[in-house]
Design a protein around this motif. Structure first.
Motif, PDB file in Angstrom:
ATOM      1  N   SER A   1       0.819  -1.219  -0.061  1.00 23.64           N
ATOM      2  CA  SER A   1      -0.078   0.052   0.093  1.00 23.64           C
ATOM      3  C   SER A   1       1.101   1.274   0.006  1.00 23.64           C
ATOM      4  N   ALA A   2       0.314   2.236  -0.623  1.00 25.52           N
ATOM      5  CA  ALA A   2       0.999   3.432  -0.634  1.00 25.52           C
ATOM      6  C   ALA A   2       1.354   4.129   0.606  1.00 25.52           C
TER       7      ALA A   2
ATOM      8  N   ILE B   1       1.290  -9.106   0.808  1.00 23.53           N
ATOM      9  CA  ILE B   1       2.850  -8.790   1.026  1.00 23.53           C
ATOM     10  C   ILE B   1       3.540  -8.052   0.075  1.00 23.53           C
ATOM     11  N   GLN B   2       3.074  -7.994  -1.416  1.00 23.41           N
ATOM     12  CA  GLN B   2       3.636  -7.134  -2.355  1.00 23.41           C
ATOM     13  C   GLN B   2       2.909  -6.482  -2.973  1.00 23.41           C
ATOM     14  N   ALA B   3       3.249  -5.442  -3.912  1.00 22.40           N
ATOM     15  CA  ALA B   3       2.434  -4.487  -4.521  1.00 22.40           C
ATOM     16  C   ALA B   3       1.914  -5.091  -5.969  1.00 22.40           C
ATOM     17  N   TYR B   4       0.567  -5.133  -5.943  1.00 25.66           N
ATOM     18  CA  TYR B   4      -0.037  -5.560  -7.052  1.00 25.66           C
ATOM     19  C   TYR B   4      -1.170  -4.784  -7.675  1.00 25.66           C
ATOM     20  N   GLY B   5      -1.465  -4.408  -8.959  1.00 25.21           N
ATOM     21  CA  GLY B   5      -2.414  -3.541  -9.401  1.00 25.21           C
ATOM     22  C   GLY B   5      -2.712  -4.051 -10.605  1.00 25.21           C
ATOM     23  N   TRP B   6      -4.241  -3.899 -10.857  1.00 30.51           N
ATOM     24  CA  TRP B   6      -4.819  -4.271 -12.028  1.00 30.51           C
ATOM     25  C   TRP B   6      -5.908  -3.445 -12.601  1.00 30.51           C
ATOM     26  N   GLY B   7      -6.394  -3.742 -13.746  1.00 26.06           N
ATOM     27  CA  GLY B   7      -7.568  -2.910 -14.403  1.00 26.06           C
ATOM     28  C   GLY B   7      -7.303  -2.241 -15.857  1.00 26.06           C
TER      29      GLY B   7
END
Length: 330
Positions: free
Chosen positions: A202-203, A266-272
């Protein structure tokens, strides 16, 4: 400091498909440069998550590109003898003309990594201290003045540093620590490294950690701008958000043998779609991140590269951060 954006080469993704050809990787790197990304990166593993050697791959990439930075995200230095690693890194920096950045990791605490360390005869315990000593040894070997021939640490003791070749960049390439936001990692970044390369989910978590690192950096007497705040993030871009998430779910299952829900904790994941992904990453920039390393979460990453270049890349560069901290050795 301007926001920079890089792309991870799919060396592991190719290997997962049984393909170890170098030519597609070089074509991919050329595209990264043509699309005006700032950097191209590659990972490292011997037996845990096998792929082509990062030094060899980046040497070839350095020969077919001219402006893009080259980086490791992340290199596990202790899998190689420190003198071998120092020499290979110096040679690579000579090939690419000071464009090299070395993101360094101590090894992820999973059984596969422990087996990998055992395979090369390196103890898994004490790996963080071993990494720090290796980084110190490299800097000693790369020093532009007279170099002491011997390095003696708790984990590493070796001679002959004065005879090793020098990198192209005076003092050697920047060394970034690929770590999380634990107290130990933050102290090590603040005191010893030129950059911080986490994959925090998260930021908000990122921003809190970066502010803490900056306070520790000031307390240690290092100047403002000494540390580059970076981020390693996995992105899957599709017009349909549900399809993007499904593709990323398949990717994490194949890559880690774990669900997206588990890994995204635990890791940074983004989608869309591209706009959604740009907005998600922009939050990290506002939290202080200045060099984003994007791993495309797909076994066919080439088809997403153009859309990321046309939409995500310019959006990130336009983002105004609330914390203008950053580093100068990017």
């Amino acid at each position: 400091m301007p926001v920079r954006v890089g792309i991870l080469l799919p060396t592991r993704e190719q290997a997962m498909m049984g393909d170890y050809a170098a030519a597609p990787l070089l074509d991919f790197a050329r595209q990264v440069e043509q699309y005006a990304f700032d950097s191209v990166w590659t990972g490292d593993s011997l037996t845990a998550r096998p792929r082509l050697d990062p030094f060899v791959v980046l040497s070839a990439v350095g020969a077919v590109t001219s402006t893009v930075r080259l980086g490791t995200a992340a290199l596990t230095p202790v899998l190689r003898h420190p003198l071998v690693g120092a020499t290979m890194a110096a040679a690579l920096d000579q090939v690419c003309g000071s464009r090299l950045v070395l993101g360094l990791g101590a090894g992820f605490p999973i059984p596969e990594s422990e087996e990998e360390f055992a395979a090369v005869g390196v103890p898994f315990s004490g790996r963080a201290g071993r990494l720090d000593e290796t980084a110190a040894l490299w800097r000693q070997a790369w020093h532009t003045g007279d170099v002491p021939a011997e390095f003696m640490g708790k984990h590493v003791h070796t001679k002959g540093l004065d005879r090793l070749p020098k990198p192209h960049r005076p003092g050697g390439p920047p060394l970034w620590l690929a770590g999380s936001d634990t107290p130990g990692v933050m102290k090590r970044v603040a005191r010893h490294y030129d950059g911080w390369l986490p994959f925090l989910p998260s930021a908000e978590q990122y921003g809190r950690a970066w502010q803490r690192i900056e306070r520790l950096r000031a307390e240690s007497g290092r100047p403002a701008g000494a540390i580059v705040p970076a981020l390693y993030a996995t992105l899957t871009v599709q017009h349909d958000e549900a399809r993007a998430k499904a593709e990323l779910e398949d990717y994490t299952q194949r890559y880690y043998g774990r669900s997206l829900e588990t890994m995204s904790a635990i890791q940074a994941y983004g989608w869309g779609n591209a706009e959604q992904c740009a907005g998600w990453l922009s939050d990290y920039v506002r939290a202080g991140a200045r060099h984003i390393v994007i791993r495309i979460g797909s076994l066919d990453p080439g088809r997403q590269l153009k859309e990321i270049a046309e939409t995500v890349l310019p959006a990130l560069r336009r983002t105004t951060a609330t914390d203008t901290g950053g580093g100068s050795r990017s």
